[in-house]
Design a protein around this motif. Structure first.
Motif, PDB file in Angstrom:
ATOM      1  N   ALA A  26      31.637 -17.370  -9.728  1.00 26.81           N
ATOM      2  CA  ALA A  26      30.870 -16.245  -9.191  1.00 26.81           C
ATOM      3  C   ALA A  26      31.811 -15.109  -8.770  1.00 26.81           C
ATOM      4  CB  ALA A  26      30.015 -16.687  -8.014  1.00 26.81           C
ATOM      5  N   LEU A  29      33.580 -13.625 -11.987  1.00 26.61           N
ATOM      6  CA  LEU A  29      32.715 -12.753 -12.782  1.00 26.61           C
ATOM      7  C   LEU A  29      32.493 -11.430 -12.067  1.00 26.61           C
ATOM      8  CD1 LEU A  29      29.936 -15.014 -14.272  1.00 26.61           C
ATOM      9  CD2 LEU A  29      31.285 -13.322 -15.497  1.00 26.61           C
ATOM     10  N   VAL A  33      33.747  -8.021 -13.908  1.00 28.48           N
ATOM     11  CA  VAL A  33      32.866  -6.913 -14.313  1.00 28.48           C
ATOM     12  C   VAL A  33      33.182  -5.665 -13.498  1.00 28.48           C
ATOM     13  CG1 VAL A  33      30.490  -6.102 -14.258  1.00 28.48           C
ATOM     14  CG2 VAL A  33      31.002  -8.360 -15.145  1.00 28.48           C
ATOM     15  N   LEU A 319      27.593   3.420 -14.040  1.00 28.19           N
ATOM     16  CA  LEU A 319      28.121   2.083 -14.298  1.00 28.19           C
ATOM     17  C   LEU A 319      28.866   1.554 -13.086  1.00 28.19           C
ATOM     18  CD1 LEU A 319      29.578   1.871 -17.900  1.00 28.19           C
ATOM     19  CD2 LEU A 319      27.754   0.544 -16.876  1.00 28.19           C
ATOM     20  N   ALA A 321      28.305   2.260  -9.921  1.00 24.14           N
ATOM     21  CA  ALA A 321      27.335   1.815  -8.917  1.00 24.14           C
ATOM     22  C   ALA A 321      26.775   0.452  -9.300  1.00 24.14           C
ATOM     23  CB  ALA A 321      26.212   2.840  -8.785  1.00 24.14           C
ATOM     24  N   VAL A 322      26.464   0.286 -10.584  1.00 26.82           N
ATOM     25  CA  VAL A 322      25.937  -0.994 -11.049  1.00 26.82           C
ATOM     26  C   VAL A 322      26.972  -2.098 -10.816  1.00 26.82           C
ATOM     27  CG1 VAL A 322      25.388  -2.265 -13.158  1.00 26.82           C
ATOM     28  CG2 VAL A 322      24.279  -0.091 -12.698  1.00 26.82           C
ATOM     29  N   MET A 325      27.116  -3.159  -7.215  1.00 23.81           N
ATOM     30  CA  MET A 325      25.974  -4.018  -6.865  1.00 23.81           C
ATOM     31  C   MET A 325      26.151  -5.414  -7.438  1.00 23.81           C
ATOM     32  SD  MET A 325      22.553  -1.817  -6.906  1.00 23.81           S
ATOM     33  CE  MET A 325      22.762  -0.138  -7.348  1.00 23.81           C
ATOM     34  N   PHE A 326      26.719  -5.460  -8.644  1.00 22.89           N
ATOM     35  CA  PHE A 326      26.982  -6.751  -9.268  1.00 22.89           C
ATOM     36  C   PHE A 326      27.908  -7.573  -8.374  1.00 22.89           C
ATOM     37  CE2 PHE A 326      29.106  -9.634 -12.110  1.00 22.89           C
ATOM     38  CZ  PHE A 326      28.133  -9.984 -13.032  1.00 22.89           C
ATOM     39  N   VAL A 328      28.324  -7.235  -5.196  1.00 20.46           N
ATOM     40  CA  VAL A 328      27.602  -7.613  -3.976  1.00 20.46           C
ATOM     41  C   VAL A 328      26.792  -8.885  -4.217  1.00 20.46           C
ATOM     42  CG1 VAL A 328      25.708  -6.955  -2.449  1.00 20.46           C
ATOM     43  CG2 VAL A 328      27.504  -5.313  -2.975  1.00 20.46           C
ATOM     44  N   VAL A 329      26.097  -8.929  -5.360  1.00 16.74           N
ATOM     45  CA  VAL A 329      25.305 -10.119  -5.663  1.00 16.74           C
ATOM     46  C   VAL A 329      26.213 -11.343  -5.753  1.00 16.74           C
ATOM     47  CG1 VAL A 329      23.897 -11.231  -7.423  1.00 16.74           C
ATOM     48  CG2 VAL A 329      23.446  -8.880  -6.784  1.00 16.74           C
ATOM     49  N   CYS A 330      27.358 -11.180  -6.442  1.00 17.05           N
ATOM     50  CA  CYS A 330      28.280 -12.309  -6.569  1.00 17.05           C
ATOM     51  C   CYS A 330      28.770 -12.767  -5.199  1.00 17.05           C
ATOM     52  CB  CYS A 330      29.458 -11.941  -7.444  1.00 17.05           C
ATOM     53  SG  CYS A 330      28.978 -11.721  -9.154  1.00 17.05           S
ATOM     54  N   LEU A 332      27.203 -12.371  -2.219  1.00 15.45           N
ATOM     55  CA  LEU A 332      26.099 -13.033  -1.512  1.00 15.45           C
ATOM     56  C   LEU A 332      25.987 -14.474  -1.987  1.00 15.45           C
ATOM     57  CD1 LEU A 332      23.384 -10.239  -1.532  1.00 15.45           C
ATOM     58  CD2 LEU A 332      24.624 -11.132   0.428  1.00 15.45           C
ATOM     59  N   ASN A 333      26.137 -14.615  -3.297  1.00 13.50           N
ATOM     60  CA  ASN A 333      26.087 -15.924  -3.892  1.00 13.50           C
ATOM     61  C   ASN A 333      27.163 -16.833  -3.306  1.00 13.50           C
ATOM     62  OD1 ASN A 333      25.363 -17.806  -5.854  1.00 13.50           O
ATOM     63  ND2 ASN A 333      24.957 -16.112  -7.237  1.00 13.50           N
TER      64      ASN A 333
ATOM     65  N   LEU B  19      19.839 -14.560   2.429  1.00  9.01           N
ATOM     66  CA  LEU B  19      20.838 -14.400   1.369  1.00  9.01           C
ATOM     67  C   LEU B  19      20.176 -14.288   0.006  1.00  9.01           C
ATOM     68  CD1 LEU B  19      23.705 -16.885   2.318  1.00  9.01           C
ATOM     69  CD2 LEU B  19      23.813 -14.394   2.181  1.00  9.01           C
ATOM     70  N   GLN B  23      19.965 -10.993  -2.391  1.00  3.12           N
ATOM     71  CA  GLN B  23      20.539 -11.128  -3.728  1.00  3.12           C
ATOM     72  C   GLN B  23      19.521 -10.734  -4.793  1.00  3.12           C
ATOM     73  OE1 GLN B  23      22.472 -14.899  -3.887  1.00  3.12           O
ATOM     74  NE2 GLN B  23      22.682 -14.831  -6.100  1.00  3.12           N
ATOM     75  N   PHE B  26      19.033  -6.896  -4.900  1.00  3.93           N
ATOM     76  CA  PHE B  26      20.079  -6.197  -5.655  1.00  3.93           C
ATOM     77  C   PHE B  26      19.932  -6.444  -7.150  1.00  3.93           C
ATOM     78  CE2 PHE B  26      22.435  -5.677  -1.643  1.00  3.93           C
ATOM     79  CZ  PHE B  26      22.895  -4.385  -1.821  1.00  3.93           C
ATOM     80  N   THR B  27      19.631  -7.697  -7.481  1.00  4.46           N
ATOM     81  CA  THR B  27      19.491  -8.019  -8.899  1.00  4.46           C
ATOM     82  C   THR B  27      18.372  -7.186  -9.524  1.00  4.46           C
ATOM     83  OG1 THR B  27      20.197 -10.250  -8.384  1.00  4.46           O
ATOM     84  CG2 THR B  27      19.172  -9.914 -10.511  1.00  4.46           C
ATOM     85  N   VAL B  30      19.490  -3.569 -10.067  1.00  9.31           N
ATOM     86  CA  VAL B  30      20.370  -3.387 -11.227  1.00  9.31           C
ATOM     87  C   VAL B  30      19.594  -3.601 -12.524  1.00  9.31           C
ATOM     88  CG1 VAL B  30      22.353  -4.331 -12.443  1.00  9.31           C
ATOM     89  CG2 VAL B  30      22.460  -3.984  -9.984  1.00  9.31           C
ATOM     90  N   LEU B 281      25.662  -2.850 -20.364  1.00 10.69           N
ATOM     91  CA  LEU B 281      24.588  -3.035 -19.383  1.00 10.69           C
ATOM     92  C   LEU B 281      23.789  -4.295 -19.681  1.00 10.69           C
ATOM     93  CD1 LEU B 281      23.380   0.619 -18.886  1.00 10.69           C
ATOM     94  CD2 LEU B 281      24.427  -0.858 -17.197  1.00 10.69           C
ATOM     95  N   LEU B 288      23.992 -11.254 -14.505  1.00  9.03           N
ATOM     96  CA  LEU B 288      23.465 -11.117 -13.147  1.00  9.03           C
ATOM     97  C   LEU B 288      22.274 -12.059 -12.926  1.00  9.03           C
ATOM     98  CD1 LEU B 288      24.137  -9.459 -10.737  1.00  9.03           C
ATOM     99  CD2 LEU B 288      22.545  -7.737 -11.483  1.00  9.03           C
ATOM    100  N   ILE B 291      23.610 -15.563 -12.629  1.00  8.35           N
ATOM    101  CA  ILE B 291      24.248 -15.838 -11.344  1.00  8.35           C
ATOM    102  C   ILE B 291      23.204 -15.983 -10.241  1.00  8.35           C
ATOM    103  CG2 ILE B 291      25.588 -14.718  -9.530  1.00  8.35           C
ATOM    104  CD1 ILE B 291      27.603 -13.964 -11.467  1.00  8.35           C
ATOM    105  N   GLY B 295      22.582 -19.171  -7.940  1.00  9.50           N
ATOM    106  CA  GLY B 295      22.634 -19.060  -6.486  1.00  9.50           C
ATOM    107  C   GLY B 295      21.404 -19.682  -5.840  1.00  9.50           C
ATOM    108  N   PHE B 350      17.199   3.920  -6.032  1.00 10.31           N
ATOM    109  CA  PHE B 350      18.392   4.095  -6.866  1.00 10.31           C
ATOM    110  C   PHE B 350      18.045   4.923  -8.092  1.00 10.31           C
ATOM    111  CE2 PHE B 350      21.572   1.972  -9.881  1.00 10.31           C
ATOM    112  CZ  PHE B 350      22.625   2.741  -9.436  1.00 10.31           C
TER     113      PHE B 350
END
Lengths: 445, 402
Positions: A26, A29, A33, A319, A321-322, A325-326, A328-330, A332-333, B19, B23, B26-27, B30, B281, B288, B291, B295, B350
């Motif tokens: 996690a 990745l 990215v 890209l 910003a994306v 966020m990616f 951030v998700v990783c 949180l995970n 959490l 998550q 955000f997912t 995006v 993308l 994403l 993941i 999670g 966004f």
């Protein structure tokens, strides 16, 4: 103590290898990215000439259509005309100055019939170009700025390092001769090599932002005047707002802009003086009926100019910003996974606390463990960043190759970011784990 | 209903749930914005140019070594057109989709200060419509006698032109394009009459906002580096490309053949950025989702492990395995629902920021609910495994520890 904790961490990570792999994956990745995209943004936005970027100024003069600006809302054109270039160069009011423009020519070796001719990117510039932009020389020098040679009385060229490798196998070629031919007009002329550059590829190619500025720099440099006198084929953008009439003479006397103009101004006083000179020059020209728009001259230093020309594409910012966020998700995970990991250790923590370990030392121990995960994630992330850049290179082609390089700063940043994120992500779960009440844990055993 | 107790149980153990919800938010942000971007880039890269691209290729002959390029160009064209397998061929000043070319401001002749539209200029002969397989929707094609040579330093334009439907619409917004044949326009300062309208022929600049505005003029460009556009009979293109390259090189030694590309290749290169962006993308989107799924799975299995005893007690008190399964599915539903609601707000915010900052597409009205449903389903899928595991807890567990 740290080695003992490192060993404990290794044991604990090995015990739950599935979970460990997932966490490292996690973070890796996320870093991979994020870093691939950050690298591209960083290289796009990087100061290409940090030592001098605040002393080099790009000149814009507003000679455009009285009814509409060159670019809305009220921007002057991004290049200047031949007439203004002549006037500014001969006045020579700046510490250093150069106009420059691009062209193409077919390169041949007159003394070698087996040499395969090729089409090269030519840049016509003045003598100041080389000292102004700190261009490094491997052999020889540029031409001198005395008026005679600078306007192209001598047919001399400076080669880029790659071109010298291609033409002369990398040896000192000063004094050798090549021909530059016009691709469309069947002429070709002999030129003498007087200098060879060392590796020089500013990214972005700030001195000319009018065409693909992430591609390679020019292959051959010639005195500016030779572009016209030798009839080479100009290749940059030319913009006109009124008809020019036929022939080269009419074109040179026209309001068409095609030359980029740079000055080196060492301090505020020089900048103010030069701005005053530009305003005075345009005011004089207005009397002759040119420059119908209100006074609108600009001097932008390198970074202002990069910004003005939107060198960092809006898509790249999106890209970025994306990518954040990616990440951030990783993270949180990872927090979630660490939480489950440490809460699963409640009984172990209870025993350690009951045996006298302080919260601080437990905290320390588990932070070492998360840092190890972060390090693993960082290494994986680095590998993935490299893979990401390589695959983007495959997607976007060699034109973008200057943007797809892994920079040393970025390598350090990636590993540091990974460890910092892992520790950041690990703080809350560690804190939660260390707050476990030992008595309750021991009772429930 | 069970929602009440499940919800209250969740509130007592918030961290994991928060959490996951954040998550998911955000997912969703995006994924939704990436999806509209991908959609836009892919459709931009796939829009038609107006010509038959599948069978067409082009090449450029550099530095033809002759006193009179007209002779070489005419000989080249004749030889190419006579080659078996070639449907037709054309000399052009530039190639559609190639991102380089000539443009001129076009306006109508009457009225004072009419708006000026920038249009691409294609110098072609009377074979253009057939070679590119353009659709002439009104008026007529050039006659062979219209076609004249254009000198390299000439700047005016000829008086008979064919324009695209889109340009006709811009110039004469009140009339249907078919009726504009015969009208007088100005190309720069040169007066001209429209003799025909083609349905579509894109300008060469793929990033241009006026990509559908083009003008064809009956001129052959006298240049030392002519570009040829060649249309092969169906299925013959790949065989002909090297053959014609060799043929041209053979006919005049010392010249250089460059830019031998099929139109498919030209399109691929010109839309490199768009397809590349869509690929990046798309990759980010898939990874994403993966993941996030993992999670959810990780945290759900934690919550199952921590509640083994409670599950055993519930089972001992008479709850069926279906009740246990339902408990975890509903719990997950509650978490993901709050996540997607937050995510929908963030995604739209966004999106609005992107629309304001750049030329970014808006999320379609159905995009948000669709994305929400997809993520809720993903959550249910991810929680399925741990929930099944929970069902396996035997009621006897309750009695083992106190």
């Amino acid at each position: 103590m740290i080695f003992y904790y490192l060993r404990l961490a290794a044991i604990s990570l090995r015990r739950n290898w599935g979970q460990t792999t997932l966490m490292i994956l996690a973070i890796g990745l996320g870093i991979g990215v994020c870093m691939s995209i950050v690298t591209i943004n960083y290289l796009m936005a990087k100061d290409p000439i940090p030592d001098k970027s605040s002393q080099l100024y790009y000149v814009q003069l507003d000679n455009w259509d009285p009814n509409r600006p060159a670019e809305s809302p009220n921007e002057p054109p991004d290049q200047i005309t031949w007439m203004d270039h002549q006037a500014l160069m001969s006045a020579a009011k700046a510490f250093r100055q150069t106009g420059n423009a691009s062209a193409t020519a077919i390169i041949r070796k007159p003394d070698d019939d087996n040499f395969r001719p090729f089409l090269a990117r030519i840049r016509g510039n003045h003598a100041d170009f080389f000292p102004m932009f700190d261009v490094p020389f491997l052999y020889g020098t540029g031409w001198t700025s005395d008026a005679h040679r600078d306007w192209g009385a001598d047919q001399v060229v400076v080669l880029s390092r790659e071109t010298n490798d291609r033409l002369f196998g990398g040896e000192d070629s000063v004094g050798r001769e090549i021909t530059l031919g016009n691709p469309t007009e069947f002429s070709s002329n002999l030129f003498r090599v007087i200098g060879v550059l060392d590796e020089w590829r500013p990214v972005p190619r700030f001195y000319d932002l009018t065409s693909n500025y992430f591609s390679d720099p020019a292959e051959i440099f010639i005195p500016f005047g030779l572009i016209l006198s030798q009839g080479l084929s100009r290749s940059g953008n030319t913009n006109c707002w009124k008809p020019t009439g036929d022939g080269l003479r009419a074109f040179l006397g026209s309001e068409c802009v095609w030359i980029q103009y740079w000055t080196e101004l060492r301090n505020h006083q020089e900048k103010a003086d030069y701005m005053a000179y530009l305003d005075q020059y345009v005011t004089e020209q207005k009397e002759g009926g040119r420059f119908p728009r209100p006074l609108n001259n600009r001097l932008s230093n390198v970074n202002e100019w990069l910004d003005h020309e939107n060198v960092v594409q809006p898509e790249a910012k999106m890209l970025l910003a994306v990518a954040v966020m990616f990440l951030v998700v990783c993270l949180l995970n990872t927090i979630g996974l660490l939480l489950s990991k440490f809460l699963g250790k409640s009984s172990e923590i209870g025993v350690r606390r009951a045996l006298g370990a302080s919260r601080g030392s437990l905290m320390y121990q588990y932070l070492v463990e998360t840092a190890m995960i972060g390090f693993g994630g960082g290494l994986l992330g680095l590998l993935l960043t490299w893979l990401g850049l390589e695959s983007m290179l495959a997607i976007f082609g060699s034109d973008a190759s200057n943007l797809m390089r892994l920079d040393l700063n970025m390598v350090v940043a990636a590993v540091a970011l990974a460890i910092a994120s892992a520790i950041g992500a690990g703080l809350y779960p560690t804190w939660r784990a260390c707050r476990i009440d030992p008595a309750a844990q021991l009772k429930s055993q | 209903m069970e929602i009440g107790p499940i919800f209250r149980a969740l509130l007592r153990n918030r961290t994991g749930a928060i959490l996951i919800a954040v998550q998911i938010a955000f997912t969703l942000t995006v994924v939704l914005n990436a999806a509209v971007m991908i959609n836009e880039q892919v459709s931009k890269a796939g829009r038609p140019s107006g010509l038959n691209e599948a069978d067409t290729f082009h090449m450029q002959s550099e530095a033809i070594d002759t006193i009179n390029p007209q002779v070489t160009i005419n000989n080249d064209l004749r030889a190419i057109r006579e080659t078996p397998g070639v449907a037709n061929a054309l000399q052009m000043n530039t190639i559609p989709l190639s991102n380089g070319g000539w443009s001129t401001g076009v306006r109508v002749q009457q009225g004072d200060d009419p708006p000026v539209y920038s249009a691409a200029m294609y110098m072609v002969d009377d074979q253009a419509i057939d070679t590119m397989q353009l659709k002439l929707i009104a008026g007529e094609n050039f006659a062979a006698s219209d076609v004249v040579w254009r000198k390299p330093d000439e700047s005016g334009w000829p008086g008979r032109v064919i324009i695209t439907k889109a340009l006709a619409k811009s110039l004469f917004p009140d009339d249907s394009p078919e009726t504009t044949v015969g009208r007088a326009i100005l190309l720069g300062e040169s007066p001209a009459n429209i003799i025909g309208i083609v349905d579509q022929l894109q300008a060469p600049w793929t990033q241009s906002s006026q990509i559908e505005s083009s003008v064809m003029v009956p001129q052959q460009f006298q240049t030392g580096s002519p570009r040829y556009l060649i249309r092969a009979e169906p299925g013959q293109r790949d065989r002909l490309m090297p053959e014609i390259e060799a043929q041209l090189a053979e006919r005049e030694r010392g010249r250089m053949i460059r830019n031998l590309y099929s139109m498919d290749e030209v399109r691929r290169r010109s839309y490199n950025l768009e397809t590349g962006l869509a690929m990046i993308l798309g990759f980010v989107m898939v990874v994403l989702l993966l993941i996030t799924g993992l999670g959810i799975l990780g945290l759900a299995s934690l919550s199952v492990r921590r509640r083994i005893k409670q599950i055993g007690i519930r089972r001992a008190l008479g709850a069926s395995t279906r009740d246990v399964l339902r408990y975890f599915l509903i719990e997950n539903l509650l978490i993901t629902s709050s996540g997607v609601v937050l995510g929908a707000i963030m995604a739209v915010a966004f999106n609005i920021a992107l629309v304001n900052a750049m030329n970014f597409p808006k999320i379609e009205w159905y995009g948000v609910p669709l994305g929400m449903v997809v993520l809720v389903l993903l959550g249910q899928l991810a929680v399925w495994g741990p929930a099944r595991q929970a069902c396996g807890v035997s009621p006897a567990t309750a009695t083992r520890t106190v």
